[in-house]
Write a protein that holds these residues in place. Structure first.
Motif, PDB file in Angstrom:
ATOM      1  N   GLY A  61     -85.153  73.577-100.797  1.00  0.00           N
ATOM      2  CA  GLY A  61     -83.280  74.221-100.861  1.00  0.00           C
ATOM      3  C   GLY A  61     -83.369  72.964 -99.209  1.00  0.00           C
ATOM      4  O   GLY A  61     -83.399  72.085 -98.813  1.00  0.00           O
ATOM      5  N   GLU A  62     -81.590  73.971 -99.223  1.00  0.00           N
ATOM      6  CA  GLU A  62     -81.271  73.261 -97.968  1.00  0.00           C
ATOM      7  C   GLU A  62     -82.183  74.590 -96.645  1.00  0.00           C
ATOM      8  O   GLU A  62     -82.027  75.717 -97.160  1.00  0.00           O
ATOM      9  N   THR A  63     -83.217  74.044 -95.966  1.00  0.00           N
ATOM     10  CA  THR A  63     -83.958  75.125 -95.429  1.00  0.00           C
ATOM     11  C   THR A  63     -83.786  74.321 -93.662  1.00  0.00           C
ATOM     12  O   THR A  63     -84.207  75.312 -92.799  1.00  0.00           O
ATOM     13  N   PHE A  64     -82.877  73.590 -93.121  1.00  0.00           N
ATOM     14  CA  PHE A  64     -82.410  73.729 -91.857  1.00  0.00           C
ATOM     15  C   PHE A  64     -81.372  74.352 -91.468  1.00  0.00           C
ATOM     16  O   PHE A  64     -80.098  73.736 -91.387  1.00  0.00           O
ATOM     17  N   ASP A 107     -77.491  76.770-100.418  1.00  0.00           N
ATOM     18  CA  ASP A 107     -78.184  76.771-101.648  1.00  0.00           C
ATOM     19  C   ASP A 107     -80.052  76.301-101.160  1.00  0.00           C
ATOM     20  O   ASP A 107     -80.139  75.641-101.405  1.00  0.00           O
ATOM     21  N   THR A 108     -80.089  77.750-100.881  1.00  0.00           N
ATOM     22  CA  THR A 108     -81.180  77.853-100.128  1.00  0.00           C
ATOM     23  C   THR A 108     -82.094  79.188-101.292  1.00  0.00           C
ATOM     24  O   THR A 108     -81.559  79.497-101.850  1.00  0.00           O
ATOM     25  N   SER A 109     -83.267  78.391-101.549  1.00  0.00           N
ATOM     26  CA  SER A 109     -83.632  78.908-102.334  1.00  0.00           C
ATOM     27  C   SER A 109     -84.892  79.855-102.432  1.00  0.00           C
ATOM     28  O   SER A 109     -86.164  79.048-101.050  1.00  0.00           O
ATOM     29  N   PHE A 110     -85.805  80.824-101.944  1.00  0.00           N
ATOM     30  CA  PHE A 110     -87.707  80.940-102.468  1.00  0.00           C
ATOM     31  C   PHE A 110     -87.649  82.027-102.827  1.00  0.00           C
ATOM     32  O   PHE A 110     -87.680  82.476-104.107  1.00  0.00           O
TER      33      PHE A 110
END
Length: 242
Positions: A61-64, A107-110
């Protein structure tokens, strides 16, 4: 975007990811035009190992976030937040809270995975969390059957992999949707080497398919593979800084 794959079979857990980072740039001379996705790097880390806890983390997802790569935040999280006694459920909860404090709308997932000692047995735990939606879900547990399950989960640019694994339906002559026969993957019977090979296959197949499709090439670069068992965790494949 990205593609991560997490496979949980009886003998262990495999976590894999690609290395491509894409950013969308707006042309300065055309402010109303559609942003153009470009590849900014093929050397981004998306799968991480917390060596003191034998826990793996993959992200998509949004990782930056904040213009800084994710490995910076994972290192800070490990140094500043984690305690030696933290187990997988606590790590997943703390990771969610750590990112919500600074990037609540990202909107970042792990995926977070590892083993927890319960009595005499080591039990695998695999979680999915999402910052923006405040999601916290255990992926390898069936709440109705109340038991640990085996299988695979993935996130990011997963349309190619979904077409391979998920059911396909077509309309028959009456207009009714009928499921096409598809041979299953026997996760319960899968040995570790096959799980590793499948993880690489899933990402490499996506890379190869995107090559021939008229679409942004958002998955690419080296494939990192982390193996977690009751005996510990180690990288099977890991790009190195030279």
């Amino acid at each position: 975007m990205s593609l991560i794959v997490t496979i949980y079979v009886p003998s262990g857990i495999v976590m894999a990811s690609d290395s491509r980072q894409t950013v969308s740039l707006q042309r300065q001379d055309m402010p109303n035009s559609t942003p153009i996705p470009i590849v900014s790097s093929d050397y981004v880390y998306k799968t991480f190992l917390l060596p003191k806890h034998n826990v793996g983390i993959s992200t998509f997802g949004e990782t930056f976030l904040g213009g800084i790569p994710m490995d910076f935040y994972i290192q800070r999280f490990e140094e500043e937040v984690l305690q030696p006694q933290d187990r997988v459920p606590e790590i997943a909860t703390k990771l969610l809270n750590f990112f919500k404090a600074s990037f609540a709308n990202a909107d970042t997932s792990f995926h977070i995975a590892g083993y927890v000692k319960e009595g005499k047995s080591s039990v695998p735990y695999v979680y999915h969390i999402n910052i923006k939606r405040n999601e916290y879900v255990r992926l390898n547990y069936n709440s109705e059957l109340k038991k640990t399950i085996h299988g695979a989960s993935w996130g990011g640019e997963a349309d190619v992999l979904s077409e391979i694994l998920n059911p396909v339906f077509v309309k028959d002559t009456t207009g009714k949707f009928v499921e096409l026969p598809k041979s299953p993957v026997l996760w319960d019977a899968m040995p570790l080497q096959d799980a590793i090979d499948f993880a690489v296959y899933a990402i490499q197949t996506t890379i190869d398919t995107m090559r021939f499709q008229a679409r942004p090439k958002t998955v690419g670069g080296p494939i990192d593979v982390l193996l977690i068992t009751v005996d510990g965790a180690k990288f099977i494949r890991r790009k190195e800084i030279k």
